[in-house]
Design an enzyme around this catalytic site. Structure first.
Site, short mmCIF file in Angstrom:
data_model
loop_
_atom_site.label_atom_id
_atom_site.label_comp_id
_atom_site.label_asym_id
_atom_site.label_seq_id
_atom_site.Cartn_x
_atom_site.Cartn_y
_atom_site.Cartn_z
N HIS A 273 0.83 -1.20 0.00
CA HIS A 273 0.00 0.00 0.00
C HIS A 273 0.86 1.25 0.00
O HIS A 273 2.06 1.20 0.32
CB HIS A 273 -0.98 0.00 1.17
N ARG A 290 -3.93 2.31 13.70
CA ARG A 290 -3.72 1.00 13.07
C ARG A 290 -3.47 -0.08 14.12
O ARG A 290 -2.83 0.19 15.14
CB ARG A 290 -2.50 1.09 12.15
C1 SIN Z 1 -1.71 5.48 5.53
O1 SIN Z 1 -1.22 6.35 6.28
O2 SIN Z 1 -2.59 5.74 4.74
C2 SIN Z 1 -1.17 4.07 5.52
C3 SIN Z 1 -0.63 3.67 6.82
C4 SIN Z 1 0.21 2.43 6.77
O3 SIN Z 1 1.17 2.37 5.99
O4 SIN Z 1 -0.05 1.50 7.52
#
Ligand code: SIN
Length: 317
Positions: A273, A290
């Site tokens: 991601h 998270r």
């Molecule tokens: C994010 O900040 O959108 C992603 C966070 C992550 O890399 O876990």
């Protein structure tokens, strides 16, 4: 081109009958509706969420009114929760599993305003010998625009490589390291330097639940060492560039626009991601939380396991 089978989600009981799964792109990402993550969800609903996750690699929930405790309780339905992060020393009080992704912290940590801790494609903490299996991210404070996140499907990336290239990359291992980008002289930089994390992972990882093969490389953790075992620095760097590009081709990705109360739940064994770095310069805050679920040690197509060079397994409870 190989295509990915989409399992239809049938509803065969009262408790799961409101659950909907709406795919958001051809390969990656689906929005799940009809579920309140604050509820004590039935085993059947949890199984359906897991099935959608295994199929679409990342699933999204909208308009959830949950806090740290409910996020943790939901995540525990999918496995053991790890501590927030190997280098997180200041999680919210009483919630050692929660990693704040908080732009207000990053000015001190990185010496400039940014909206996430890493602005490159990555799979969570793959410098560990057992990177987290899943991550669940909940949005709280968001910029009025910008700050989206994108995910890519590493199974699709692998399956669409030419056969002969697949056969070759099946044999490779890449070195993953935790790249210390904290401001030099900061407490965080000292902690990262004192506890290095370094692992050789197979470039092609076999998913322990689906048996699918994924192209398990992303720049976030492989760009520092640029080391494909036995290939030397020049070939390693050229080949990694090509693999990163394949892994992040636009057609394998989905881009998610956050709203307060949005939740993303992804499978780190099949995705990378990117926190899209388009909002830091606007000066708005961005705060998400998270949790990560303990992962296994990856295996390559011939069954070989990842090999830790530095650092301990990251275990949950
Ligand atoms: C994010 O900040 O959108 C992603 C966070 C992550 O890399 O876990």
């Amino acid at each position: 081109m190989t295509s990915i089978a989409v399992q239809p989600i049938s509803t065969d009981s009262e408790s799961a009958s409101t659950l909907t799964v709406e795919p958001l792109s051809g390969y990656t990402g689906a929005e799940i509706g009809g579920v309140d993550l604050a509820d004590d969800l039935s085993e059947e609903v949890i199984a359906r969420i897991r099935q959608a996750l295994l199929t679409w690699k990342v699933v999204f929930f909208r308009d959830q009114s949950i806090g740290h405790a409910e996020q943790i309780a939901f995540a525990r339905r999918f496995g053991k929760l790890t501590p927030a992060h190997p280098y997180e020393e200041n999680p919210p009080e009483g919630f050692p599993e929660i990693l704040p992704i908080d732009s207000r912290r990053y000015t001190n940590l990185y010496g400039r305003k940014r909206t996430s801790y890493d602005n490159s494609w990555h799979t969570d903490v793959t410098a560990l010998v057992n990177p987290p299996a899943f991550s669940i991210l909940r949005a709280d404070i968001l910029p009025p625009y910008g700050g989206d996140t994108a995910w890519t499907n590493l199974v699709a990336a692998y399956e669409n490589l030419p056969d002969r290239l697949r056969d070759f990359v099946d044999t490779l291992d890449a070195e993953h390291t935790f790249d210390n980008r904290a401001a030099s002289g900061s407490a965080r930089a000292a902690v990262v330097d004192s506890k290095p994390l370094r692992t050789f992972h197979p470039v092609v990882r076999v998913h322990p639940e689906t048996g699918e093969r994924a192209l398990f490389v992303s720049p976030g953790f492989t760009r520092k060492a640029q080391n494909l075992r036995g290939l030397g620095p020049r070939l390693s760097s050229h080949l990694l560039e090509a693999l990163w590009e394949e892994a992040t081709r636009t057609e394998y990705t989905v881009r998610f626009r956050w709203r307060p109360g949005s939740v993303a739940f992804w499978d780190n064994r099949a995705t990378s991601h990117l926190a899209i770095p388009d909002a830091g310069h606007l000066g708005h805050d961005r705060v998400l939380y998270r949790v990560t679920i303990e992962g296994d040690v990856p295996r390559g197509v011939d069954g070989r396991e990842s090999e830790s060079l530095e650092g301990d397994p990251f275990l949950g409870s």
